[in-house]
Design a protein around this motif. Structure first.
Motif, PDB file in Angstrom:
ATOM      1  N   ALA A   7       0.837  -1.211   0.000  1.00 31.18           N
ATOM      2  CA  ALA A   7       0.000   0.000   0.000  1.00 31.18           C
ATOM      3  C   ALA A   7       0.867   1.255   0.000  1.00 31.18           C
ATOM      4  O   ALA A   7       0.588   2.221  -0.722  1.00 31.18           O
ATOM      5  CB  ALA A   7      -0.936  -0.007   1.203  1.00 31.18           C
ATOM      6  N   ALA A   8       1.931   1.257   0.809  1.00 26.20           N
ATOM      7  CA  ALA A   8       2.818   2.426   0.862  1.00 26.20           C
ATOM      8  C   ALA A   8       3.560   2.608  -0.460  1.00 26.20           C
ATOM      9  O   ALA A   8       3.736   3.743  -0.924  1.00 26.20           O
ATOM     10  CB  ALA A   8       3.810   2.278   2.018  1.00 26.20           C
ATOM     11  N   ALA A   9       3.990   1.503  -1.070  1.00 23.88           N
ATOM     12  CA  ALA A   9       4.677   1.596  -2.361  1.00 23.88           C
ATOM     13  C   ALA A   9       3.733   2.157  -3.423  1.00 23.88           C
ATOM     14  O   ALA A   9       4.122   3.005  -4.228  1.00 23.88           O
ATOM     15  CB  ALA A   9       5.186   0.223  -2.782  1.00 23.88           C
ATOM     16  N   MET A  10       2.484   1.710  -3.399  1.00 28.68           N
ATOM     17  CA  MET A  10       1.498   2.224  -4.343  1.00 28.68           C
ATOM     18  C   MET A  10       1.293   3.722  -4.121  1.00 28.68           C
ATOM     19  O   MET A  10       1.273   4.504  -5.074  1.00 28.68           O
ATOM     20  CB  MET A  10       0.170   1.472  -4.184  1.00 28.68           C
ATOM     21  N   GLN A  11       1.165   4.119  -2.860  1.00 26.69           N
ATOM     22  CA  GLN A  11       0.958   5.543  -2.575  1.00 26.69           C
ATOM     23  C   GLN A  11       2.159   6.366  -3.021  1.00 26.69           C
ATOM     24  O   GLN A  11       2.014   7.419  -3.620  1.00 26.69           O
ATOM     25  CB  GLN A  11       0.676   5.767  -1.095  1.00 26.69           C
ATOM     26  N   ARG A  12       3.361   5.868  -2.748  1.00 27.83           N
ATOM     27  CA  ARG A  12       4.565   6.573  -3.200  1.00 27.83           C
ATOM     28  C   ARG A  12       4.555   6.751  -4.716  1.00 27.83           C
ATOM     29  O   ARG A  12       4.809   7.829  -5.233  1.00 27.83           O
ATOM     30  CB  ARG A  12       5.823   5.786  -2.821  1.00 27.83           C
ATOM     31  N   GLY A  13       4.274   5.658  -5.416  1.00 29.07           N
ATOM     32  CA  GLY A  13       4.270   5.711  -6.872  1.00 29.07           C
ATOM     33  C   GLY A  13       3.228   6.664  -7.416  1.00 29.07           C
ATOM     34  O   GLY A  13       3.492   7.440  -8.335  1.00 29.07           O
ATOM     35  N   LEU A  14       2.043   6.625  -6.836  1.00 27.41           N
ATOM     36  CA  LEU A  14       0.963   7.487  -7.313  1.00 27.41           C
ATOM     37  C   LEU A  14       1.217   8.958  -6.999  1.00 27.41           C
ATOM     38  O   LEU A  14       0.834   9.835  -7.778  1.00 27.41           O
ATOM     39  CB  LEU A  14      -0.366   7.039  -6.718  1.00 27.41           C
ATOM     40  N   LEU A  15       1.856   9.241  -5.861  1.00 23.96           N
ATOM     41  CA  LEU A  15       2.145  10.631  -5.524  1.00 23.96           C
ATOM     42  C   LEU A  15       3.266  11.201  -6.391  1.00 23.96           C
ATOM     43  O   LEU A  15       3.289  12.392  -6.679  1.00 23.96           O
ATOM     44  CB  LEU A  15       2.511  10.761  -4.042  1.00 23.96           C
ATOM     45  N   GLN A  16       4.189  10.347  -6.830  1.00 27.96           N
ATOM     46  CA  GLN A  16       5.281  10.821  -7.673  1.00 27.96           C
ATOM     47  C   GLN A  16       4.882  10.870  -9.144  1.00 27.96           C
ATOM     48  O   GLN A  16       5.434  11.654  -9.908  1.00 27.96           O
ATOM     49  CB  GLN A  16       6.512   9.934  -7.489  1.00 27.96           C
ATOM     50  N   GLU A  17       3.937  10.033  -9.528  1.00 26.75           N
ATOM     51  CA  GLU A  17       3.454   9.968 -10.899  1.00 26.75           C
ATOM     52  C   GLU A  17       2.605  11.209 -11.161  1.00 26.75           C
ATOM     53  O   GLU A  17       1.795  11.583 -10.348  1.00 26.75           O
ATOM     54  CB  GLU A  17       2.627   8.679 -11.039  1.00 26.75           C
ATOM     55  N   ARG A  18       2.806  11.818 -12.311  1.00 26.60           N
ATOM     56  CA  ARG A  18       2.107  13.074 -12.564  1.00 26.60           C
ATOM     57  C   ARG A  18       1.171  13.035 -13.756  1.00 26.60           C
ATOM     58  O   ARG A  18       0.658  14.058 -14.170  1.00 26.60           O
ATOM     59  CB  ARG A  18       3.140  14.179 -12.790  1.00 26.60           C
ATOM     60  N   VAL A  19       0.948  11.855 -14.331  1.00 27.13           N
ATOM     61  CA  VAL A  19       0.176  11.795 -15.562  1.00 27.13           C
ATOM     62  C   VAL A  19      -1.185  11.135 -15.377  1.00 27.13           C
ATOM     63  O   VAL A  19      -2.209  11.698 -15.756  1.00 27.13           O
ATOM     64  CB  VAL A  19       0.972  11.048 -16.668  1.00 27.13           C
ATOM     65  N   PHE A  20      -1.212   9.966 -14.790  1.00 25.84           N
ATOM     66  CA  PHE A  20      -2.406   9.122 -14.855  1.00 25.84           C
ATOM     67  C   PHE A  20      -3.406   9.308 -13.720  1.00 25.84           C
ATOM     68  O   PHE A  20      -4.591   9.029 -13.892  1.00 25.84           O
ATOM     69  CB  PHE A  20      -2.001   7.646 -14.919  1.00 25.84           C
ATOM     70  N   PHE A  21      -2.946   9.740 -12.554  1.00 19.53           N
ATOM     71  CA  PHE A  21      -3.839   9.819 -11.399  1.00 19.53           C
ATOM     72  C   PHE A  21      -3.743  11.184 -10.722  1.00 19.53           C
ATOM     73  O   PHE A  21      -2.721  11.857 -10.788  1.00 19.53           O
ATOM     74  CB  PHE A  21      -3.491   8.734 -10.365  1.00 19.53           C
ATOM     75  N   GLN A  22      -4.839  11.520 -10.049  1.00 17.62           N
ATOM     76  CA  GLN A  22      -4.910  12.763  -9.280  1.00 17.62           C
ATOM     77  C   GLN A  22      -5.296  12.402  -7.847  1.00 17.62           C
ATOM     78  O   GLN A  22      -6.167  11.558  -7.630  1.00 17.62           O
ATOM     79  CB  GLN A  22      -5.945  13.689  -9.900  1.00 17.62           C
ATOM     80  N   PHE A  23      -4.648  13.042  -6.880  1.00 20.46           N
ATOM     81  CA  PHE A  23      -4.912  12.785  -5.466  1.00 20.46           C
ATOM     82  C   PHE A  23      -5.815  13.884  -4.925  1.00 20.46           C
ATOM     83  O   PHE A  23      -5.502  15.059  -5.033  1.00 20.46           O
ATOM     84  CB  PHE A  23      -3.585  12.771  -4.689  1.00 20.46           C
ATOM     85  N   ARG A  24      -6.970  13.463  -4.371  1.00 24.92           N
ATOM     86  CA  ARG A  24      -7.929  14.401  -3.788  1.00 24.92           C
ATOM     87  C   ARG A  24      -8.594  13.747  -2.595  1.00 24.92           C
ATOM     88  O   ARG A  24      -9.069  12.617  -2.687  1.00 24.92           O
ATOM     89  CB  ARG A  24      -9.028  14.725  -4.805  1.00 24.92           C
ATOM     90  N   ASP A  25      -8.648  14.463  -1.499  1.00 23.63           N
ATOM     91  CA  ASP A  25      -9.392  14.025  -0.319  1.00 23.63           C
ATOM     92  C   ASP A  25      -9.006  12.614   0.118  1.00 23.63           C
ATOM     93  O   ASP A  25      -9.859  11.802   0.473  1.00 23.63           O
ATOM     94  CB  ASP A  25     -10.906  14.092  -0.567  1.00 23.63           C
ATOM     95  N   GLY A  26      -7.718  12.297   0.059  1.00 24.44           N
ATOM     96  CA  GLY A  26      -7.249  11.002   0.527  1.00 24.44           C
ATOM     97  C   GLY A  26      -7.488   9.846  -0.424  1.00 24.44           C
ATOM     98  O   GLY A  26      -7.286   8.695  -0.067  1.00 24.44           O
ATOM     99  N   ARG A  27      -7.929  10.150  -1.657  1.00 26.86           N
ATOM    100  CA  ARG A  27      -8.208   9.095  -2.633  1.00 26.86           C
ATOM    101  C   ARG A  27      -7.544   9.446  -3.966  1.00 26.86           C
ATOM    102  O   ARG A  27      -7.281  10.605  -4.252  1.00 26.86           O
ATOM    103  CB  ARG A  27      -9.719   8.927  -2.818  1.00 26.86           C
ATOM    104  N   PHE A  28      -7.309   8.418  -4.759  1.00 27.20           N
ATOM    105  CA  PHE A  28      -6.706   8.595  -6.072  1.00 27.20           C
ATOM    106  C   PHE A  28      -7.764   8.390  -7.143  1.00 27.20           C
ATOM    107  O   PHE A  28      -8.490   7.408  -7.129  1.00 27.20           O
ATOM    108  CB  PHE A  28      -5.553   7.605  -6.271  1.00 27.20           C
TER     109      PHE A  28
END
Length: 180
Positions: free
Chosen positions: A123-144
């Motif tokens: 879960a932490a690795a996924m969160q790290r990857g998603l927070l560093q990734e700038r193309v495919f996902f957006q982080f809002r209100d604790g969700r991707f």
């Protein structure tokens, strides 16, 4: 992180937070009135607001271990999570969840990706990857949330322009150094 989540952080909990623009792994030594005393993987003690915590694990470290042993464990956890993060295929994940209106937690997205039982590390690795990734996902209100196809193309163009500007600056810098 909500106030209720912060109250659930127990001493020994492995947490992640931004420190100097990098995601850092630490262990909560104490939690008092929305402030955490945290030992980091770099052997520094910090006093953090609970709101700075990005990820809070479920597994506890034994605080009776020596400080050096805690730092070694945190370092190995950080290395494992970075390794897991580097193996993520975020474009494939995006294509799987694109069009979904509801966002996902990092743990929910990790369940799509990892074949084995999802742990705090996944879960932490996924969160790290998603927070560093700038193309495919957006982080809002604790969700991707998966970006639309149009937004993905727009982000790719923006990143391409940024990289082109950086190349031009580097070339200009090299040219100036040769002139001097």
């Amino acid at each position: 992180m909500s106030q209720q989540e912060a109250q659930e952080i127990l001493p020994g909990t492995v947490v992640e937070f931004y420190d100097a623009k990098e995601i850092t792994c630490g262990v909560c030594l104490a939690c008092k009135s929305q402030r955490l005393n945290v030992l980091t993987q770099f052997n520094r003690e910090l006093n953090l607001a609970a709101s700075r915590i990005l990820h809070c694990g479920r597994q506890l470290l034994d605080l009776s271990l020596t400080r050096d042993e805690l730092v070694r464990r945190l370092t190995s956890i950080a290395v494992l999570r970075r390794t897991l993060m580097e193996a993520l295929a975020l474009e494939e994940l995006w294509s799987l969840v694109e069009g979904e209106e509801d966002g996902f937690t990092a743990r929910e997205l990790a369940e799509f990706v990892f074949a084995e039982t999802v742990t705090d590390h996944h879960a932490a690795a996924m969160q790290r990857g998603l927070l560093q990734e700038r193309v495919f996902f957006q982080f809002r209100d604790g969700r991707f949330f998966a970006n639309s196809q149009a937004k993905v193309e727009q982000r790719r163009l923006e990143i391409e322009r940024e990289q082109e500007k950086e190349r031009e600056l580097e070339e200009g810098s090299r040219w100036l150094q040769q002139v001097w």
